[in-house]
Design a protein around this motif. Structure first.
Motif, PDB file in Angstrom:
ATOM      1  N   LEU A   1      49.528  46.180  32.652  1.00  0.00           N
ATOM      2  CA  LEU A   1      50.793  45.825  32.015  1.00  0.00           C
ATOM      3  C   LEU A   1      51.591  47.060  31.603  1.00  0.00           C
ATOM      4  CD1 LEU A   1      50.008  42.678  29.841  1.00  0.00           C
ATOM      5  CD2 LEU A   1      50.843  42.840  32.179  1.00  0.00           C
ATOM      6  N   TYR A   2      50.903  48.109  31.181  1.00  0.00           N
ATOM      7  CA  TYR A   2      51.621  49.340  30.851  1.00  0.00           C
ATOM      8  C   TYR A   2      52.262  49.938  32.106  1.00  0.00           C
ATOM      9  CZ  TYR A   2      52.556  54.140  29.414  1.00  0.00           C
ATOM     10  OH  TYR A   2      53.172  55.349  29.167  1.00  0.00           O
ATOM     11  N   THR A   3      51.554  49.893  33.215  1.00  0.00           N
ATOM     12  CA  THR A   3      52.089  50.440  34.458  1.00  0.00           C
ATOM     13  C   THR A   3      53.308  49.640  34.933  1.00  0.00           C
ATOM     14  OG1 THR A   3      49.847  51.152  35.056  1.00  0.00           O
ATOM     15  CG2 THR A   3      51.493  51.153  36.813  1.00  0.00           C
ATOM     16  N   MET A   4      53.313  48.342  34.662  1.00  0.00           N
ATOM     17  CA  MET A   4      54.488  47.540  35.021  1.00  0.00           C
ATOM     18  C   MET A   4      55.736  48.072  34.323  1.00  0.00           C
ATOM     19  SD  MET A   4      53.413  45.344  37.235  1.00  0.00           S
ATOM     20  CE  MET A   4      52.372  46.729  37.720  1.00  0.00           C
ATOM     21  N   ARG A   5      55.592  48.557  33.089  1.00  0.00           N
ATOM     22  CA  ARG A   5      56.747  49.118  32.384  1.00  0.00           C
ATOM     23  C   ARG A   5      57.289  50.342  33.117  1.00  0.00           C
ATOM     24  NH1 ARG A   5      57.783  47.182  27.103  1.00  0.00           N
ATOM     25  NH2 ARG A   5      56.671  45.195  26.926  1.00  0.00           N
ATOM     26  N   GLY A   6      56.409  51.061  33.793  1.00  0.00           N
ATOM     27  CA  GLY A   6      56.861  52.203  34.576  1.00  0.00           C
ATOM     28  C   GLY A   6      57.785  51.781  35.706  1.00  0.00           C
ATOM     29  N   PHE A   7      57.434  50.712  36.401  1.00  0.00           N
ATOM     30  CA  PHE A   7      58.310  50.211  37.476  1.00  0.00           C
ATOM     31  C   PHE A   7      59.618  49.674  36.907  1.00  0.00           C
ATOM     32  CE2 PHE A   7      54.056  49.769  39.455  1.00  0.00           C
ATOM     33  CZ  PHE A   7      54.271  50.557  40.567  1.00  0.00           C
TER      34      PHE A   7
ATOM     35  N   ILE B   1      36.659  33.328  33.017  1.00  0.00           N
ATOM     36  CA  ILE B   1      37.153  34.541  32.366  1.00  0.00           C
ATOM     37  C   ILE B   1      36.713  35.795  33.112  1.00  0.00           C
ATOM     38  CG2 ILE B   1      37.235  35.814  30.185  1.00  0.00           C
ATOM     39  CD1 ILE B   1      36.653  33.183  28.760  1.00  0.00           C
ATOM     40  N   SER B   2      35.549  35.767  33.756  1.00  0.00           N
ATOM     41  CA  SER B   2      35.138  36.933  34.543  1.00  0.00           C
ATOM     42  C   SER B   2      36.096  37.164  35.703  1.00  0.00           C
ATOM     43  CB  SER B   2      33.706  36.745  35.067  1.00  0.00           C
ATOM     44  OG  SER B   2      33.636  35.658  35.982  1.00  0.00           O
ATOM     45  N   ALA B   3      36.727  36.094  36.196  1.00  0.00           N
ATOM     46  CA  ALA B   3      37.739  36.254  37.241  1.00  0.00           C
ATOM     47  C   ALA B   3      38.920  37.055  36.711  1.00  0.00           C
ATOM     48  CB  ALA B   3      38.197  34.882  37.732  1.00  0.00           C
ATOM     49  N   PHE B   4      39.296  36.812  35.456  1.00  0.00           N
ATOM     50  CA  PHE B   4      40.341  37.607  34.795  1.00  0.00           C
ATOM     51  C   PHE B   4      39.974  39.084  34.783  1.00  0.00           C
ATOM     52  CE2 PHE B   4      41.110  39.803  30.781  1.00  0.00           C
ATOM     53  CZ  PHE B   4      42.487  39.766  30.648  1.00  0.00           C
ATOM     54  N   ALA B   5      38.745  39.384  34.381  1.00  0.00           N
ATOM     55  CA  ALA B   5      38.312  40.775  34.264  1.00  0.00           C
ATOM     56  C   ALA B   5      38.320  41.482  35.615  1.00  0.00           C
ATOM     57  CB  ALA B   5      36.916  40.829  33.639  1.00  0.00           C
ATOM     58  N   LEU B   6      37.774  40.839  36.622  1.00  0.00           N
ATOM     59  CA  LEU B   6      37.698  41.463  37.935  1.00  0.00           C
ATOM     60  C   LEU B   6      39.089  41.657  38.551  1.00  0.00           C
ATOM     61  CD1 LEU B   6      34.650  39.424  39.303  1.00  0.00           C
ATOM     62  CD2 LEU B   6      34.657  41.853  38.687  1.00  0.00           C
ATOM     63  N   ALA B   7      39.932  40.645  38.421  1.00  0.00           N
ATOM     64  CA  ALA B   7      41.252  40.711  39.051  1.00  0.00           C
ATOM     65  C   ALA B   7      42.134  41.776  38.412  1.00  0.00           C
ATOM     66  CB  ALA B   7      41.929  39.341  38.979  1.00  0.00           C
ATOM     67  N   TYR B   8      42.159  41.843  37.076  1.00  0.00           N
ATOM     68  CA  TYR B   8      43.023  42.826  36.418  1.00  0.00           C
ATOM     69  C   TYR B   8      42.507  44.246  36.602  1.00  0.00           C
ATOM     70  CZ  TYR B   8      46.591  39.985  34.221  1.00  0.00           C
ATOM     71  OH  TYR B   8      47.682  39.179  34.008  1.00  0.00           O
ATOM     72  N   SER B   9      41.213  44.428  36.687  1.00  0.00           N
ATOM     73  CA  SER B   9      40.679  45.773  36.926  1.00  0.00           C
ATOM     74  C   SER B   9      41.112  46.287  38.292  1.00  0.00           C
ATOM     75  CB  SER B   9      39.145  45.754  36.823  1.00  0.00           C
ATOM     76  OG  SER B   9      38.737  45.392  35.512  1.00  0.00           O
ATOM     77  N   ALA B  10      41.016  45.421  39.293  1.00  0.00           N
ATOM     78  CA  ALA B  10      41.459  45.818  40.637  1.00  0.00           C
ATOM     79  C   ALA B  10      42.964  46.044  40.677  1.00  0.00           C
ATOM     80  CB  ALA B  10      41.053  44.747  41.648  1.00  0.00           C
ATOM     81  N   ALA B  11      43.718  45.189  40.001  1.00  0.00           N
ATOM     82  CA  ALA B  11      45.172  45.306  40.011  1.00  0.00           C
ATOM     83  C   ALA B  11      45.643  46.573  39.313  1.00  0.00           C
ATOM     84  CB  ALA B  11      45.792  44.075  39.345  1.00  0.00           C
ATOM     85  N   ALA B  12      44.949  46.999  38.256  1.00  0.00           N
ATOM     86  CA  ALA B  12      45.336  48.216  37.544  1.00  0.00           C
ATOM     87  C   ALA B  12      45.228  49.437  38.448  1.00  0.00           C
ATOM     88  CB  ALA B  12      44.463  48.390  36.307  1.00  0.00           C
ATOM     89  N   VAL B  13      44.147  49.518  39.203  1.00  0.00           N
ATOM     90  CA  VAL B  13      43.962  50.637  40.124  1.00  0.00           C
ATOM     91  C   VAL B  13      45.070  50.640  41.187  1.00  0.00           C
ATOM     92  CG1 VAL B  13      42.443  51.641  41.872  1.00  0.00           C
ATOM     93  CG2 VAL B  13      41.473  50.712  39.752  1.00  0.00           C
ATOM     94  N   ALA B  14      45.365  49.466  41.713  1.00  0.00           N
ATOM     95  CA  ALA B  14      46.408  49.365  42.737  1.00  0.00           C
ATOM     96  C   ALA B  14      47.779  49.738  42.172  1.00  0.00           C
ATOM     97  CB  ALA B  14      46.436  47.944  43.305  1.00  0.00           C
ATOM     98  N   ALA B  15      48.077  49.283  40.951  1.00  0.00           N
ATOM     99  CA  ALA B  15      49.385  49.560  40.349  1.00  0.00           C
ATOM    100  C   ALA B  15      49.586  51.051  40.115  1.00  0.00           C
ATOM    101  CB  ALA B  15      49.522  48.792  39.037  1.00  0.00           C
ATOM    102  N   LEU B  16      48.569  51.741  39.622  1.00  0.00           N
ATOM    103  CA  LEU B  16      48.679  53.178  39.393  1.00  0.00           C
ATOM    104  C   LEU B  16      48.903  53.924  40.710  1.00  0.00           C
ATOM    105  CD1 LEU B  16      45.893  53.760  36.718  1.00  0.00           C
ATOM    106  CD2 LEU B  16      48.359  54.036  36.388  1.00  0.00           C
ATOM    107  N   ALA B  17      48.214  53.491  41.750  1.00  0.00           N
ATOM    108  CA  ALA B  17      48.372  54.152  43.048  1.00  0.00           C
ATOM    109  C   ALA B  17      49.788  53.972  43.584  1.00  0.00           C
ATOM    110  CB  ALA B  17      47.349  53.590  44.038  1.00  0.00           C
ATOM    111  N   VAL B  18      50.348  52.770  43.431  1.00  0.00           N
ATOM    112  CA  VAL B  18      51.703  52.511  43.932  1.00  0.00           C
ATOM    113  C   VAL B  18      52.735  53.271  43.102  1.00  0.00           C
ATOM    114  CG1 VAL B  18      53.446  50.729  44.303  1.00  0.00           C
ATOM    115  CG2 VAL B  18      51.048  50.269  44.869  1.00  0.00           C
TER     116      VAL B  18
ATOM    117  N   LEU C   1      52.606  43.190  43.174  1.00  0.00           N
ATOM    118  CA  LEU C   1      51.318  43.547  42.570  1.00  0.00           C
ATOM    119  C   LEU C   1      50.750  42.396  41.751  1.00  0.00           C
ATOM    120  CD1 LEU C   1      52.192  47.185  41.443  1.00  0.00           C
ATOM    121  CD2 LEU C   1      50.468  46.552  43.154  1.00  0.00           C
ATOM    122  N   ASN C   2      51.603  41.754  40.978  1.00  0.00           N
ATOM    123  CA  ASN C   2      51.151  40.646  40.152  1.00  0.00           C
ATOM    124  C   ASN C   2      50.711  39.455  41.000  1.00  0.00           C
ATOM    125  OD1 ASN C   2      51.036  39.375  37.351  1.00  0.00           O
ATOM    126  ND2 ASN C   2      52.371  37.943  38.427  1.00  0.00           N
ATOM    127  N   LEU C   3      51.425  39.218  42.109  1.00  0.00           N
ATOM    128  CA  LEU C   3      51.046  38.134  42.998  1.00  0.00           C
ATOM    129  C   LEU C   3      49.642  38.362  43.557  1.00  0.00           C
ATOM    130  CD1 LEU C   3      51.873  35.527  44.443  1.00  0.00           C
ATOM    131  CD2 LEU C   3      52.818  36.948  46.283  1.00  0.00           C
TER     132      LEU C   3
END
Length: 543
Positions: free
Chosen positions: A390-396, A433-450, A408-410
């Motif tokens: 979510l912090y990285t989204m503010r960057g975009f 809830i573990s799906a939440f944890a796994l999905a957001y962890s992967a998305a954070a890495v992708a967002a920073l790279a983009v 990215l969110n999709l």
């Protein structure tokens, strides 16, 4: 050195001081928010009454966030900052007027759709259980839906204040909401003559109105307290329904991809909450209580960082000053993780003691503690990824780029729902809830790279080395807490108190000690900041 390097240096202290001021207000808000959780759990527990209330009470916030709130949060501050720099008062007035009209329309439509919304939540329940839950949830939701309007006005007025670098009152305003709700739920068992039941609240007009209107009254109070602050800041809004104003057009244009963003989130939310609701009585309440615990460290610090850094990031992006943007972005990320990582470690190790110590009383039983703690553990595992994403989204958004966050969110949405559908069959609520944890962890890495491809390498100012140091300190903290709880044998509320307080203290001291040992720049920066705040009377503004 860039042309704006002196501005960057001079504003650094102001940004940090503003972050701490917001953190102080948000801290008080989160403390009273914790007391609110305790009051609700005390009165309702994790029974079907609690599920009906929490489903209804969550919905206005979600409807606002997913239908309109995401759009406003993503676009208002950058656009208002731009209009203020051009001294365009009519543009700000038009934007405020059109947003208010849209809020009223959304509120009316959402209220009319209340029965359908509750029906969607109960799709995975047997017909009899769904009907029983809906018999209370629907009338409550009708009384809760006006909150959508006031959530929106709060966002609008907060954006106007933040664009003027005024952060204090918006940070403290939620305290009023919490105080109202705390008083309401402390009084409810006495007025009900004991532990209230779903049928009792549903069939007693006095109790029904008390719970419904009383909860909404807290949101109204939170909103109205911002009006005097706006007057003091010199903000004078005038009615100007100019739908073609450039400011309105800019928000509309920027909102195109954000509409897709929030629509995708809406589908995911209903899917996840419906899956949780189908895993058994009390699951929705456990999900809600655990999520509110997660919001304490995130809202206390990460939101404060995002709030105070967003105008600065937008300014640097508008000027095309990428070195300044990267520096500010890295600084915010380091400060956010400085608190998020140890918070996640504490929840992972001490979830059961924390929940039992704080909530296990009244209608909240030992079984409620176990259910809520298991949810909290999995939320904690995803907390760092969630905060970074979510912090990285503010960057975009600072670049007025809403397309990339949508994509990215999709991807995160599809991954989370897919994992939840698979994992819920085997693991129940923890699987959701573990799906939440796994999905957001992967998305954070992708967002920073983009973002790095857009703004250049974000790992400036020793960012990754600092994160590694923080991670090592958090791991040492977790080890210290595990050692403490092994000494204190579980077996009741007394042990919960000891484990939570002693374990938490040992972990916190270990975390700070390791950071001091590795000479963390962030820890020294926070200490220096604390010394400066006391000598600066103008800490509410940036120089």
């Amino acid at each position: 050195m860039s042309d704006h390097e002196p501005d960057r240096v001079r504003s650094s202290g102001g940004l940090l001081r503003s972050s701490v001021l917001v953190a102080a207000g948000t801290g008080l808000s989160r403390v009273t928010g914790l007391l609110r959780i305790m009051a609700i759990a005390y009165a309702l527990g994790t029974r079907v009454l609690a599920d009906a209330y929490n489903l209804a009470n969550t919905t206005p916030n979600v409807v606002y966030d997913l239908v309109l709130g995401g759009i406003l949060a993503a676009t208002l501050v950058p656009v208002i900052v731009d209009r203020n720099e051009h001294d365009d008062r009519s543009g700000v007035d038009a934007l405020a007027t059109v947003v208010t009209i849209a809020l009223v329309a959304v509120t009316v439509l959402a209220t009319a759709a209340s029965p359908l919304i509750i029906r969607l939540y109960t799709l995975d329940l047997p017909a009899e259980e769904a009907q029983r839950q809906a018999s209370l949830a629907v009338p409550l939701l009708v009384m809760f839906m006006p909150q959508v309007l006031f959530y929106g006005l709060t966002t609008l007025w907060t954006a106007l204040l933040n664009a003027r670098r005024s952060f204090a009152v918006p940070a403290f305003a939620p305290v009023l909401n919490n105080v109202v709700v705390i008083a309401l739920f402390l009084a409810l068992p006495r007025l009900a003559g004991g532990k209230p039941t779903l049928e009792q609240v549903r069939d007693d007009p006095g109790l029904l109105v008390l719970v419904g209107i009383g909860t909404t009254a807290g949101i109204v109070a939170m909103t109205l307290v911002l009006w005097p602050a706006m007057r003091r800041a010199g903000i004078r809004l005038r009615w100007n329904p100019d739908w073609r104003n450039p400011a309105v057009s800019t928000v509309a244009r920027l909102s195109g991809w954000t509409l897709g963003y929030v629509a995708a989130n809406q589908v995911v939310f209903f899917a996840v909450l419906t899956l949780a609701n189908g895993t058994g009585e009390g699951a929705v309440s456990a999900y809600t209580y655990a999520w509110l615990f997660v919001q304490l460290p995130y809202g206390l610090f990460t939101v404060s960082i995002m709030t105070t850094f967003t105008p600065e990031l937008a300014t640097h992006a508008s000027r095309g000053d990428l070195p300044a943007f990267r520096s500010r972005f890295a600084q915010g990320l380091r400060l956010g993780l400085l608190v998020i990582l140890p918070a996640a470690a504490a929840y992972l190790v001490l979830a059961t003691p924390i929940v039992g110590f704080l909530l296990q009383r009244g209608s909240f039983t030992e079984a409620s503690t176990e259910l809520t703690a298991s949810a909290l553990v999995w939320f904690a595992a995803g907390l760092p990824g969630f905060a970074v994403f979510l912090y990285t989204m503010r960057g975009f958004y600072a670049f007025r780029d809403t397309r990339t966050p949508f994509l990215l969110n999709l991807g995160e949405n599809v991954l989370q729902v897919g994992l939840a559908v698979v994992l819920v069959r085997t693991f129940g609520l923890p699987g959701v809830i573990s799906a939440f944890a796994l999905a957001y962890s992967a998305a954070a890495v992708a967002a920073l790279a983009v973002l790095a491809r857009r703004a250049g390498p974000v790992g400036v100012d020793g960012l990754w080395a600092a994160v590694v140091r923080q991670g090592v300190a958090a791991a040492a903290m977790a080890a210290a807490m595990v050692a403490v709880i092994r000494v204190v044998t579980p077996g009741g509320s007394g042990e919960y108190v000891t484990q939570a307080l002693v374990g938490g203290a040992a972990g916190g001291l270990t975390y700070l000690g390791v950071l001091a040992l590795v000479r963390s720049d962030d820890l020294r920066a926070l200490r220096a900041l604390g010394a400066r705040i006391g000598t600066r009377p103008d800490s509410t503004t940036m120089p």
